[in-house]
Design an enzyme around this catalytic site. Structure first.
Site, PDB file in Angstrom:
ATOM      1  N   GLU A 222       0.781  -1.203  -0.211  1.00  0.00           N
ATOM      2  CA  GLU A 222       0.286  -0.626  -0.625  1.00  0.00           C
ATOM      3  C   GLU A 222       1.162   1.547  -0.217  1.00  0.00           C
ATOM      4  OE1 GLU A 222      -2.980   0.399   2.561  1.00  0.00           O
ATOM      5  OE2 GLU A 222      -4.094  -1.288   1.945  1.00  0.00           O
ATOM      6  N   GLU A 324      -6.428  -8.081   0.051  1.00  0.00           N
ATOM      7  CA  GLU A 324      -7.191  -8.134   1.433  1.00  0.00           C
ATOM      8  C   GLU A 324      -8.440  -7.360   1.393  1.00  0.00           C
ATOM      9  OE1 GLU A 324      -4.616  -4.068   3.685  1.00  0.00           O
ATOM     10  OE2 GLU A 324      -2.815  -5.081   3.229  1.00  0.00           O
TER      11      GLU A 324
END
Length: 404
Positions: A222, A324
């Site tokens: 991320e 995720e």
């Protein structure tokens, strides 16, 4: 070792190099008791994250965080500063030995899951840490090796994920290991430290039998969702990571079929096209994180959540694993009657089925996360199974036909 070779998980000589792969594409694996966890999924990744095992996010497990003496601290960095190095090392060692145990791995295996994704921080290579300005727990690597050994024995595929990058890849977020005020990762000095970490962990993976089922290494989790601000990551860090990882493997005489898959966030994530500057795409893979609760373009209704998930096409790069996702909904509606976890289980069952139906159009999925102390199942796969929202047999969810 050659492509499509079958690997049975038997003890290897210490000198034997361990190889990497995509399950059912490059080879077939079985657990020590002979079970092939990928047979029922036709090679699709079906997994759970080991959240807060090696990169602690306090919101996930506030009780455990407090019991370590870290109450009120925002991140691992802050807790180590507060406790002092020696006391912190003892507290984190106790956590590493108790949060995810071999019993957890056995339970994961029993739920027709076949993969774990393990978030780790660069500070696991302890000589990278600047002892005067950086403060992280020490001793985690031995516990990582033990966890991966259990998972390998169980026949689980393993993704290692550089969740906490040097300098922090995003600000104000404990998943980087520090609650940094700015994102300090995007410069040559920090890239260099991350590359050293990647070389080191690659070497460790190929040299230890415990890591034999590690087939993928994500080189940063991320990054900032701003393509312009992270241009140097795409132009410098990504290509250099490929070079350094492959050089480490070549130094060990690892065959190409045994290379690690190298994973980056995909184009949909918002950090630009990860392929933009790559010249070598051998054994490349991509990660997408899909949280509808934080997508402002998605209208908040149960019907729309299911229809949106059913229609998701997360194919900006391939092969993509949705690394995720969860069953969590926006905070402002989470406690309202329409979204209550106890009275709306039928919706959450269907939404789970809709999401995995979409994500298995790609290479598969990894739920965030395996367990929490939140008192509910929207972030906890373990609790979702216990609540009857997620079936032990994943195929039964797909067979509901929610997206038909």
């Amino acid at each position: 070792m050659t492509t499509y070779q079958t690997l049975f998980l038997i003890p290897l000589a210490i000198s034997t190099l361990v190889t990497a792969w995509l399950p059912e594409t490059d080879k077939t694996i079985t657990s020590r008791n002979g079970t092939n966890l990928f047979a029922s999924s036709k090679g699709k990744i079906r997994g759970v994250n080991m959240g807060s095992q090696f990169v602690f996010e306090p919101w996930i497990a506030e009780k455990a965080w407090s019991s370590m003496g870290c109450k009120g601290q925002k991140s691992e960095f802050d807790c180590v500063v507060s406790l002092g190095q020696d006391a912190a090392n003892k507290a984190f060692a106790q956590h590493w030995g108790s949060w995810i145990t071999q019993d957890d791995i056995t339970e994961i295996q029993s739920y027709t899951l076949n993969t774990i994704r393990v978030p780790i921080g660069y500070w696991m290579k302890e000589d990278l840490v600047n002892k005067t300005s950086e403060h992280f727990p020490q001793g985690g690597f031995a516990y990582l090796e033990k966890l991966c050994g259990w998972a390998s024995d169980a026949g689980l595929y393993i993704i290692l994920d550089l969740h906490g990058a040097p300098g922090a890849q995003t600000p104000h977020n404990p998943f980087t290991g520090q609650y940094a005020s700015t994102a300090g990762f995007y410069n040559d000095y920090q890239f260099g430290r991350a590359l050293e970490f990647l070389e080191w962990i690659t070497t460790k993976v190929h040299q230890s039998d415990s890591f034999r089922n590690v087939g993928m290494l994500e080189i940063v989790n991320e990054p900032l969702q701003n393509a312009q601000k992270v241009g140097s990551m795409r132009s410098t860090y990504y290509p250099d990571a490929f070079k350094r990882i492959r050089a480490a493997e070549q130094k060990l005489n690892v065959s190409k079929s045994g290379y690690l898959h190298i994973q980056m966030m995909d184009k949909l994530w918002g950090s630009g096209d990860p392929e933009e500057y790559l010249t070598d795409k051998y054994y490349v893979a991509y990660d997408d994180h899909r949280y509808l609760k934080w997508d402002p373009k998605v209208n908040v209704s149960k019907e729309n959540y299911i229809s949106t998930s059913c229609s998701d096409e997360l194919d900006s790069n391939t092969p993509t694993i949705v690394g995720e996702w969860s069953l969590s909904v926006p905070d402002d509606v989470a406690s309202t009657p329409d979204w209550d976890m106890d009275t709306n289980k039928d919706f959450y069952k269907k939404w789970f089925a809709a999401q995995i139906t979409a994500y298995e159009k790609q290479r598969g999925w990894v739920f965030w996360t395996w367990k929490t102390q939140l008192g509910g199942y929207r972030w906890s796969y373990k609790d979702a199974v216990a609540a009857g929202v997620v079936p032990e047999d994943i195929d039964s969810a797909l067979n509901m036909g929610v997206c038909n």
